[in-house]
Scaffold this active site. Structure first.
Site, PDB file in Angstrom:
ATOM      1  N   GLY A   1       5.089  -0.959   2.444  1.00 12.39           N
ATOM      2  CA  GLY A   1       4.242   0.215   2.372  1.00 12.39           C
ATOM      3  C   GLY A   1       5.016   1.518   2.404  1.00 12.39           C
ATOM      4  O   GLY A   1       6.054   1.629   3.059  1.00 12.39           O
TER       5      GLY A   1
ATOM      6  N   HIS B   1       0.810  -1.218   0.000  1.00 14.43           N
ATOM      7  CA  HIS B   1       0.000   0.000   0.000  1.00 14.43           C
ATOM      8  C   HIS B   1       0.846   1.271   0.000  1.00 14.43           C
ATOM      9  O   HIS B   1       1.889   1.347   0.650  1.00 14.43           O
ATOM     10  CB  HIS B   1      -0.927   0.010   1.215  1.00 14.43           C
ATOM     11  CG  HIS B   1      -0.205  -0.074   2.533  1.00 14.43           C
ATOM     12  ND1 HIS B   1       0.246   1.022   3.221  1.00 14.43           N
ATOM     13  CD2 HIS B   1       0.142  -1.150   3.283  1.00 14.43           C
ATOM     14  CE1 HIS B   1       0.833   0.643   4.337  1.00 14.43           C
ATOM     15  NE2 HIS B   1       0.789  -0.674   4.401  1.00 14.43           N
ATOM     16  N   ASP B   2       0.405   2.250  -0.754  1.00 15.32           N
ATOM     17  CA  ASP B   2       0.976   3.593  -0.785  1.00 15.32           C
ATOM     18  C   ASP B   2       2.389   3.651  -1.359  1.00 15.32           C
ATOM     19  O   ASP B   2       3.076   4.667  -1.211  1.00 15.32           O
ATOM     20  CB  ASP B   2       0.957   4.223   0.615  1.00 15.32           C
ATOM     21  CG  ASP B   2      -0.424   4.211   1.233  1.00 15.32           C
ATOM     22  OD1 ASP B   2      -1.302   4.922   0.714  1.00 15.32           O
ATOM     23  OD2 ASP B   2      -0.645   3.483   2.225  1.00 15.32           O
TER      24      ASP B   2
END
Length: 262
Positions: free
Chosen positions: A139, A121-122
């Site tokens: 992440g 994520h991200d």
């Protein structure tokens, strides 16, 4: 019209370009957008608010856009954005962003993600990046243009890898990697510059020479790294490659830097 195999499940709300090919047993969710010429081989799952640009190729058993492996994720409206001409090989997983990281996971154009790569994520990945088999990007990581991550390497969350850098296979990277740098080991240390990559991409000999001189001055001698940055001569610091390294070092980061071993 798009060429969609009868066994594929493509939501009627998905945006699918006319010349997309979707193979057997693929699943494409309602928030997905597939650009012109993109091909899903078979058994590909793409869900969430996910967009793939033109000319992408996704191989079997890839999973894109499903909820991230973050216990804080509460179903917020987050996205995955993938550029043009990206090749995603078998068993790759790409997770969307979270509220704590900007709600976006982004991969640029002309990238190659080999078998088993994980993009958490991200993460923000630039253009022309190569992630070799089973490379793991945690992440909030940032990877610059033309960087290469070797097989089975792993980036700690929030790590930045500068443009044209090289991470050796099976390296555990917990600190930032400077642009044009080459790191290896567990935990990874800076082993020099990515001279092979610099030469392959046609950088001028003078710029490579300046970068090598700057490397010696930045990573040896007394004082801290930032203090040594301040001592670089104006002529050397004005070189575009050296300037990019200096900006990388002096910008904000949540991690320290990979440095050479004593």
């Amino acid at each position: 019209m798009a060429d969609i195999h009868p066994s594929a499940l493509v939501d009627e709300k998905a945006v699918v370009a006319d010349d997309v090919t979707i193979g057997p047993f693929c699943v494409v969710g309602p928030g997905v957008s597939l650009g012109a010429g993109t091909r899903l081989y078979s058994h590909v799952v793409i869900e969430g608010q996910t967009s793939l640009g033109a000319g992408c190729t996704v191989f079997p058993f890839a999973s894109i856009g499903l909820p991230p492996q973050d216990l804080k994720f509460a179903g917020e409206d987050s996205r995955v954005e993938i550029g043009d001409n990206v090749t995603i090989r078998e068993h790759v997983t790409i997770n969307p962003g979270t509220e704590g990281g900007g709600l976006l996971t982004q991969i640029g154009s002309n990238c190659l993600l080999m078998v088993g790569v994980h993009v958490a994520h991200d993460a923000m990945i630039g253009n022309h990046v190569i992630l070799v088999n089973n490379a793991t990007v945690a992440g909030h990581c940032e990877i610059g243009n033309h960087a290469i991550l070797g097989g089975l390497c792993a980036l700690h969350q929030f790590v930045r890898v500068g443009p044209h850098a090289f991470v050796g296979g099976m390296s555990g990277v917990e600190h930032d990697v400077i642009p044009y740098g080459s790191v290896i080991g567990n935990r990874a240390h800076l082993g020099g510059l990515n001279l092979v990559g610099l030469k392959r991409r046609g950088f001028p000999r003078e710029s490579i020479h300046n970068l090598r001189q700057a490397y010696r001055e930045l990573f040896s001698g007394d004082g801290t790294l930032r203090e040594r940055v301040a001592l670089l001569g104006a002529d050397l610091a004005s070189d575009p490659l050296v300037s990019e390294v200096v900006q990388f070092i002096t910008s904000d980061s949540k991690r320290s830097f990979c440095t050479p071993r004593d």
